[in-house]
Motif scaffolding. Structure first.
Motif, PDB file in Angstrom:
ATOM      1  N   ALA A 102      -8.524 -34.345 -10.682  1.00  0.00           N
ATOM      2  CA  ALA A 102      -7.868 -34.168  -9.381  1.00  0.00           C
ATOM      3  C   ALA A 102      -7.286 -32.761  -9.270  1.00  0.00           C
ATOM      4  N   ILE A 103      -7.412 -32.190  -8.087  1.00  0.00           N
ATOM      5  CA  ILE A 103      -6.724 -30.935  -7.775  1.00  0.00           C
ATOM      6  C   ILE A 103      -5.589 -31.278  -6.815  1.00  0.00           C
ATOM      7  N   ILE A 104      -4.380 -30.910  -7.220  1.00  0.00           N
ATOM      8  CA  ILE A 104      -3.214 -31.180  -6.390  1.00  0.00           C
ATOM      9  C   ILE A 104      -2.662 -29.842  -5.904  1.00  0.00           C
ATOM     10  N   ILE A 105      -2.434 -29.744  -4.616  1.00  0.00           N
ATOM     11  CA  ILE A 105      -1.958 -28.493  -4.019  1.00  0.00           C
ATOM     12  C   ILE A 105      -0.565 -28.715  -3.428  1.00  0.00           C
ATOM     13  N   SER A 106       0.294 -27.748  -3.638  1.00  0.00           N
ATOM     14  CA  SER A 106       1.651 -27.870  -3.107  1.00  0.00           C
ATOM     15  C   SER A 106       1.632 -27.969  -1.584  1.00  0.00           C
ATOM     16  N   ARG A 107       2.435 -28.874  -1.085  1.00  0.00           N
ATOM     17  CA  ARG A 107       2.521 -29.105   0.348  1.00  0.00           C
ATOM     18  C   ARG A 107       3.041 -27.869   1.108  1.00  0.00           C
ATOM     19  N   ILE A 108       3.579 -26.931   0.348  1.00  0.00           N
ATOM     20  CA  ILE A 108       4.110 -25.723   0.981  1.00  0.00           C
ATOM     21  C   ILE A 108       3.022 -25.001   1.796  1.00  0.00           C
ATOM     22  N   PHE A 109       1.750 -25.204   1.402  1.00  0.00           N
ATOM     23  CA  PHE A 109       0.650 -24.529   2.100  1.00  0.00           C
ATOM     24  C   PHE A 109       0.208 -25.264   3.364  1.00  0.00           C
ATOM     25  N   ASP A 110       0.699 -26.480   3.540  1.00  0.00           N
ATOM     26  CA  ASP A 110       0.277 -27.259   4.702  1.00  0.00           C
ATOM     27  C   ASP A 110       1.182 -26.925   5.882  1.00  0.00           C
ATOM     28  N   SER A 111       1.159 -25.660   6.266  1.00  0.00           N
ATOM     29  CA  SER A 111       2.079 -25.199   7.301  1.00  0.00           C
ATOM     30  C   SER A 111       1.411 -24.063   8.068  1.00  0.00           C
ATOM     31  N   PRO A 112       1.661 -23.980   9.377  1.00  0.00           N
ATOM     32  CA  PRO A 112       1.060 -22.880  10.148  1.00  0.00           C
ATOM     33  C   PRO A 112       1.696 -21.536   9.806  1.00  0.00           C
ATOM     34  N   LYS A 113       2.833 -21.581   9.088  1.00  0.00           N
ATOM     35  CA  LYS A 113       3.528 -20.329   8.760  1.00  0.00           C
ATOM     36  C   LYS A 113       2.899 -19.605   7.574  1.00  0.00           C
ATOM     37  N   VAL A 114       2.153 -20.362   6.763  1.00  0.00           N
ATOM     38  CA  VAL A 114       1.537 -19.731   5.594  1.00  0.00           C
ATOM     39  C   VAL A 114       0.083 -19.409   5.930  1.00  0.00           C
ATOM     40  N   PRO A 115      -0.314 -18.144   5.838  1.00  0.00           N
ATOM     41  CA  PRO A 115      -1.710 -17.808   6.138  1.00  0.00           C
ATOM     42  C   PRO A 115      -2.685 -18.603   5.259  1.00  0.00           C
ATOM     43  N   ARG A 116      -3.772 -19.024   5.865  1.00  0.00           N
ATOM     44  CA  ARG A 116      -4.716 -19.920   5.189  1.00  0.00           C
ATOM     45  C   ARG A 116      -5.294 -19.301   3.914  1.00  0.00           C
ATOM     46  N   VAL A 117      -5.391 -17.972   3.898  1.00  0.00           N
ATOM     47  CA  VAL A 117      -6.003 -17.339   2.721  1.00  0.00           C
ATOM     48  C   VAL A 117      -5.186 -17.604   1.444  1.00  0.00           C
ATOM     49  N   GLY A 118      -3.887 -17.815   1.605  1.00  0.00           N
ATOM     50  CA  GLY A 118      -3.037 -18.178   0.463  1.00  0.00           C
ATOM     51  C   GLY A 118      -3.470 -19.521  -0.112  1.00  0.00           C
ATOM     52  N   LEU A 119      -3.679 -20.479   0.791  1.00  0.00           N
ATOM     53  CA  LEU A 119      -4.151 -21.808   0.386  1.00  0.00           C
ATOM     54  C   LEU A 119      -5.545 -21.707  -0.246  1.00  0.00           C
ATOM     55  N   GLU A 120      -6.396 -20.921   0.377  1.00  0.00           N
ATOM     56  CA  GLU A 120      -7.756 -20.773  -0.149  1.00  0.00           C
ATOM     57  C   GLU A 120      -7.741 -20.219  -1.573  1.00  0.00           C
ATOM     58  N   TYR A 121      -6.883 -19.248  -1.780  1.00  0.00           N
ATOM     59  CA  TYR A 121      -6.817 -18.664  -3.120  1.00  0.00           C
ATOM     60  C   TYR A 121      -6.368 -19.701  -4.162  1.00  0.00           C
ATOM     61  N   VAL A 122      -5.349 -20.470  -3.814  1.00  0.00           N
ATOM     62  CA  VAL A 122      -4.850 -21.454  -4.790  1.00  0.00           C
ATOM     63  C   VAL A 122      -5.906 -22.522  -5.082  1.00  0.00           C
ATOM     64  N   VAL A 123      -6.610 -22.962  -4.049  1.00  0.00           N
ATOM     65  CA  VAL A 123      -7.673 -23.956  -4.269  1.00  0.00           C
ATOM     66  C   VAL A 123      -8.780 -23.332  -5.121  1.00  0.00           C
ATOM     67  N   PHE A 124      -9.135 -22.099  -4.817  1.00  0.00           N
ATOM     68  CA  PHE A 124     -10.167 -21.392  -5.602  1.00  0.00           C
ATOM     69  C   PHE A 124      -9.747 -21.308  -7.077  1.00  0.00           C
ATOM     70  N   HIS A 125      -8.492 -20.928  -7.307  1.00  0.00           N
ATOM     71  CA  HIS A 125      -7.976 -20.823  -8.677  1.00  0.00           C
ATOM     72  C   HIS A 125      -8.128 -22.166  -9.411  1.00  0.00           C
ATOM     73  N   GLU A 126      -7.758 -23.238  -8.748  1.00  0.00           N
ATOM     74  CA  GLU A 126      -7.856 -24.561  -9.387  1.00  0.00           C
ATOM     75  C   GLU A 126      -9.319 -24.955  -9.605  1.00  0.00           C
ATOM     76  N   MET A 127     -10.191 -24.549  -8.692  1.00  0.00           N
ATOM     77  CA  MET A 127     -11.625 -24.820  -8.876  1.00  0.00           C
ATOM     78  C   MET A 127     -12.144 -24.096 -10.114  1.00  0.00           C
ATOM     79  N   LEU A 128     -11.601 -22.919 -10.367  1.00  0.00           N
ATOM     80  CA  LEU A 128     -12.014 -22.193 -11.577  1.00  0.00           C
ATOM     81  C   LEU A 128     -11.552 -22.928 -12.840  1.00  0.00           C
TER      82      LEU A 128
END
Ligand SMILES: [Zn+2]
Length: 242
Positions: A176-202
Motif C-alpha cells: 500500500a502507498i499511503i499519502i498524507s492528507r495534507i496534499f488533498d487540498s486546492p492550496k497545495v500545487p498538484r506537482v507536490g502530490l505527484e512528486y510524493v507519489v512518484f517517490h513512493e512508487m520508486l
C-alpha cells in the motif's frame, strides 16, 4: 568438561540464564550500587519488533515482541542493554546495538516480521479518492509517464491526518502507498502530490537494500531514478512550504 567443574566465564553464564536473569545482570552492570528490582519478562504478540521496559515500585516489567522469543541469548543480552540504556538514559554500547540490528536484519527475521505485520497489523487504507485528488489518477499518470504503464497498482490511500512529518510511505507488508492528507487540498500545487507519489512508487520499484546490519532505503539507483522527475526542484520547494 569434568562433571563437578563449576560453570564459569561470561560465555557459559549467558547460555544458562533466563531472560529475567539477563536483565538483572545487565542492570548490575549499569548500576552497580543499586539493588536490582524484581524482573518480569513477558513475550507479547506485537505487530512488530518493538519492546518495552517499565520500572515501577512493583519492579521491572519487560515486554518483548514474541518475534524474539527464540532469539539466541546474545541477542537477548543486546536487547537488555538497549532497553535498560534507554530507561537510564545511557548510551548503548555499539557492540550491542550492532548485534541486535544484525539479528533483526537477517533474512529469516525480516520474512517473519513481514508476515507478522501482514497478519497482526491493522492497516488503515482510506481508498484513493480524496476531496480534491484521486490517487488512482495520479498513480496511473505517473505510471504512464515514468514506468511505461507497467507498474502494478498497489492499494492507494490517504492518511487519517494531514501529517507534515510523514508525507507518504510505501508499506510492503500491505502493498500500500499511503499519502498524507495534507496534499488533498486546492492550496497545495498538484506537482507536490505527484512528486510524493512518484517517490513512493520508486520504493516499490527499488526494494530496501539489506547488507549486514545496514538498511539502505534510498539506494544510489533510487536517487538516480528520482532525478527523472523533471519538476523535482519545484516539488521540493512546495514540500518545504507545507
Ligand atoms: Zn523514501
Amino acid at each position: 568438561m569434568a562433571q563437578n567443574q563449576p560453570v564459569s566465564g561470561l560465555q557459559t553464564t549467558l547460555f544458562f540464564e533466563t531472560a529475567a536473569e539477563i536483565y538483572i545482570r545487565v542492570f548490575r552492570d549499569l548500576k552497580p550500587r543499586t539493588k536490582p528490582p524484581e524482573v518480569q519478562v513477558e513475550f507479547c504478540p506485537f505487530a512488530n519488533a518493538d519492546s518495552f521496559i517499565r520500572l515501577t515500585d512493583a519492579g521491572m516489567r519487560v515486554r518483548i515482541a514474541d518475534l524474539l522469543e527464540g532469539a539466541p541469548a546474545p541477542v537477548m543480552e543486546a536487547l537488555a542493554y538497549i532497553l535498560l540504556g534507554k530507561l537510564f538514559r545511557r548510551p548503548v554500547p555499539r557492540l550491542y546495538a550492532h548485534r541486535y540490528r544484525l539479528y533483526l536484519n537477517r533474512r529469516d527475521m525480516r520474512r517473519q516480521m513481514h508476515l507478522i505485520r501482514q497478519i497482526r497489523g491493522r492497516k488503515f487504507v482510506s481508498g484513493p479518492s480524496g476531496t480534491h485528488h484521486n490517487l488512482e489518477e495520479v498513480f496511473e499518470e505517473l505510471n504512464a509517464r515514468f514506468f511505461d504503464g507497467l507498474m502494478a497498482r498497489p492499494l492507494l490511500g490517504w492518511s487519517r491526518s494531514a501529517s507534515r512529518s510523514m508525507l507518504g510511505h510505501f508499506d510492503p507488508s500491505h502493498n500500500a502507498i499511503i499519502i498524507s492528507r495534507i496534499f488533498d487540498s486546492p492550496k497545495v500545487p498538484r506537482v507536490g502530490l505527484e512528486y510524493v507519489v512518484f517517490h513512493e512508487m520508486l520504493h516499490l520499484r527499488y526494494p530496501v537494500d539489506h547488507a549486514g546490519a545496514r538498511r539502505r532505503v534510498h539506494t544510489r539507483e533510487f536517487r538516480a531514478a528520482e532525478k527523472a522527475f523533471p519538476e523535482l526542484p519545484q516539488a521540493k520547494e512546495i514540500l518545504k512550504r507545507l
